[in-house]
Design a protein around this motif. Structure first.
Motif, PDB file in Angstrom:
ATOM      1  N   UNK A 100      -3.970  22.905 -11.162  1.00  0.00           N
ATOM      2  CA  UNK A 100      -4.736  22.361 -12.208  1.00  0.00           C
ATOM      3  C   UNK A 100      -6.115  21.332 -11.451  1.00  0.00           C
ATOM      4  N   UNK A 101      -7.142  21.145 -11.970  1.00  0.00           N
ATOM      5  CA  UNK A 101      -8.330  20.684 -11.886  1.00  0.00           C
ATOM      6  C   UNK A 101      -8.626  19.706 -12.890  1.00  0.00           C
ATOM      7  N   UNK A 102      -9.708  18.306 -12.709  1.00  0.00           N
ATOM      8  CA  UNK A 102     -10.073  17.652 -13.508  1.00  0.00           C
ATOM      9  C   UNK A 102     -11.596  17.743 -13.124  1.00  0.00           C
ATOM     10  N   UNK A 103     -12.363  17.460 -13.828  1.00  0.00           N
ATOM     11  CA  UNK A 103     -14.091  17.539 -13.504  1.00  0.00           C
ATOM     12  C   UNK A 103     -14.774  17.123 -14.631  1.00  0.00           C
ATOM     13  N   UNK A 104     -15.597  16.353 -14.102  1.00  0.00           N
ATOM     14  CA  UNK A 104     -16.743  15.533 -15.728  1.00  0.00           C
ATOM     15  C   UNK A 104     -17.206  16.440 -16.056  1.00  0.00           C
ATOM     16  N   UNK A 105     -18.147  16.780 -17.690  1.00  0.00           N
ATOM     17  CA  UNK A 105     -18.154  17.469 -18.361  1.00  0.00           C
ATOM     18  C   UNK A 105     -19.704  17.493 -18.044  1.00  0.00           C
ATOM     19  N   UNK A 106     -21.193  18.801 -17.707  1.00  0.00           N
ATOM     20  CA  UNK A 106     -21.982  18.553 -17.159  1.00  0.00           C
ATOM     21  C   UNK A 106     -23.526  18.560 -18.307  1.00  0.00           C
ATOM     22  N   UNK A 107     -23.340  17.735 -19.218  1.00  0.00           N
ATOM     23  CA  UNK A 107     -24.306  18.555 -20.475  1.00  0.00           C
ATOM     24  C   UNK A 107     -25.320  19.147 -20.121  1.00  0.00           C
ATOM     25  N   UNK A 108     -26.475  19.184 -21.335  1.00  0.00           N
ATOM     26  CA  UNK A 108     -27.376  20.343 -20.948  1.00  0.00           C
ATOM     27  C   UNK A 108     -27.771  21.583 -21.286  1.00  0.00           C
ATOM     28  N   UNK A 109     -28.516  22.311 -21.309  1.00  0.00           N
ATOM     29  CA  UNK A 109     -28.649  24.143 -21.069  1.00  0.00           C
ATOM     30  C   UNK A 109     -28.451  24.275 -20.120  1.00  0.00           C
ATOM     31  N   UNK A 110     -28.579  25.673 -20.506  1.00  0.00           N
ATOM     32  CA  UNK A 110     -28.123  26.381 -18.883  1.00  0.00           C
ATOM     33  C   UNK A 110     -29.976  26.732 -19.242  1.00  0.00           C
ATOM     34  N   UNK A 111     -29.726  27.165 -17.922  1.00  0.00           N
ATOM     35  CA  UNK A 111     -31.676  27.836 -17.334  1.00  0.00           C
ATOM     36  C   UNK A 111     -32.342  28.831 -18.134  1.00  0.00           C
ATOM     37  N   UNK A 112     -31.041  29.695 -18.419  1.00  0.00           N
ATOM     38  CA  UNK A 112     -31.385  31.197 -19.299  1.00  0.00           C
ATOM     39  C   UNK A 112     -31.531  30.282 -20.797  1.00  0.00           C
ATOM     40  N   UNK A 113     -31.463  29.223 -21.578  1.00  0.00           N
ATOM     41  CA  UNK A 113     -31.437  28.466 -22.653  1.00  0.00           C
ATOM     42  C   UNK A 113     -32.654  27.690 -22.743  1.00  0.00           C
ATOM     43  N   UNK A 114     -32.759  26.959 -21.642  1.00  0.00           N
ATOM     44  CA  UNK A 114     -34.132  26.394 -21.177  1.00  0.00           C
ATOM     45  C   UNK A 114     -35.341  26.427 -21.094  1.00  0.00           C
ATOM     46  N   UNK A 116     -36.598  29.650 -22.487  1.00  0.00           N
ATOM     47  CA  UNK A 116     -36.842  30.310 -23.131  1.00  0.00           C
ATOM     48  C   UNK A 116     -37.830  29.508 -24.290  1.00  0.00           C
ATOM     49  N   UNK A 117     -38.897  30.168 -24.470  1.00  0.00           N
ATOM     50  CA  UNK A 117     -40.463  29.598 -25.238  1.00  0.00           C
ATOM     51  C   UNK A 117     -40.864  28.284 -24.840  1.00  0.00           C
ATOM     52  N   UNK A 118     -40.632  28.282 -23.579  1.00  0.00           N
ATOM     53  CA  UNK A 118     -41.430  26.599 -22.996  1.00  0.00           C
ATOM     54  C   UNK A 118     -42.902  26.819 -22.804  1.00  0.00           C
ATOM     55  N   UNK A 119     -43.987  26.185 -23.173  1.00  0.00           N
ATOM     56  CA  UNK A 119     -44.910  26.268 -22.780  1.00  0.00           C
ATOM     57  C   UNK A 119     -45.390  26.801 -21.066  1.00  0.00           C
TER      58      UNK A 119
END
Length: 336
Positions: A100-114, A116-119
């Protein structure tokens, strides 16, 4: 594998890390992961698959701790130390010993989601930021020495020769010829490459779901260190390119922006730059051959080929692209 109930997961986090809050399961390929939102921050509790050794998990944790110290500008998952000072705990789950381990959660979007739709200008900037992040990760992991990093890893490009027997099982004849030609050439060149290109400890999986993008459309972290191994330094950059390029109509320009970003933070030997095209193509072949093997083993599993359309389309495009085109823009692409 015996599953851990949500309430029991919350109790373990509270007992060993004094972290309490709302908890929910997260999707995971082989482990059990839980997101805990608490007043002290957000965390991920990770119950490892029984097949993972303590050394495997220690390799991941040591890598994340090293990156947190050496490259603090990125939001790498932070390893949390339990109240007894350990960062990997062995716990009993219905009579089965699990880790068992505990890590900090990394906020943000995945590259795949981010992406999409960018100019175009923002896409180029995001691609360059991906290159910078990979260079910083290479730089940070260069100081890591761990016995588990020498483990056999099926996604290590050094192991591509073990997959050559799968070429004959590719059903699409033109694709079979293409994969066979490129994979065989790469494998034949491996002894020479191993003598000329640097090796190091790799994250080895900077794909578009493991790369995290922040609010400013810039890469802020890479997560999921489960595929770590020792391999070619260049493979880290090639893997990142391979997945990002699948989102673009002009994949060569994408790779050029990533390369330019990389070179702003890290160095590549001339032989590494010249080999980038071959490494990207080899990774695509590796993916196709891994999927081919998995489909033979599980012919009724329709999900095996779900991600293969983009991989195969990119290989077909790169088959007709001269290798030198990827190098043209490291200094020639104008800033957006």
């Amino acid at each position: 594998m015996k599953l851990l109930a949500i309430q029991a997961a919350g109790d373990l986090a509270g007992q060993h890390w004094q972290v309490r809050g709302t908890i929910k399961p997260l999707p995971s390929y082989a482990d059990q992961n839980f997101l805990i939102r608490s007043s002290d921050g957000d965390f991920v509790l990770k119950l490892a698959n029984a097949g993972w050794s303590h050394a495997d998990l220690d390799l991941e944790n040591q890598a994340m701790m090293l990156l947190a110290r050496s490259e603090p500008g990125y939001a790498w998952p932070r390893v949390q130390t339990a109240v007894d000072g350990r960062h990997i705990l062995s716990v009993d789950i219905d009579g089965e010993r699990r880790q068992l381990r505990l890590l900090s959660y990394v906020p943000g979007r995945t590259y795949a989601d981010a992406v999409a739709g960018l100019p175009r200008a923002q896409r180029s900037a995001l691609q360059a930021s991906l290159g910078r992040a990979v260079a910083c990760m290479n730089r940070g992991l260069a100081a890591l020495h761990h016995p588990a990093a020498q483990r056999a890893q099926e996604w290590n490009l050094l192991n591509l020769p073990a997959l050559l027997d799968e070429v004959v099982h590719i059903g699409d004849a033109p694709l079979r010829e293409m994969v066979g030609r490129h994979a065989t050439a790469f494998c034949a060149a491996l002894p020479s490459l191993a003598g000329r290109l640097p090796l190091c400890v790799l994250h080895n999986d900077a794909n578009d779901l493991n790369v995290i993008v922040g609010e400013q459309a810039e890469v802020t972290a890479v997560i999921d260190f489960g595929d770590m191994c020792t391999g070619f330094r260049l493979a880290e950059l090639a893997i990142a390119c391979t997945y990002a390029m699948q989102h673009e109509e002009d994949p060569v320009e994408c790779a050029q922006h990533i390369l330019r970003g990389y070179l702003s933070q890290g160095e590549l030997l001339p032989a590494e730059r010249e080999s980038l095209h071959a490494f990207i193509v080899a990774r695509l072949c590796h993916s196709i051959l891994m999927a081919t093997r998995a489909l033979r083993q599980q012919p009724d599993n329709p999900h095996i080929l779900v991600s293969q359309d983009g991989v195969r389309a990119l290989l077909r495009k790169l088959d007709s692209v001269p290798a030198g085109e990827l190098l043209m823009a490291a200094t020639e692409i104008p800033s957006e």
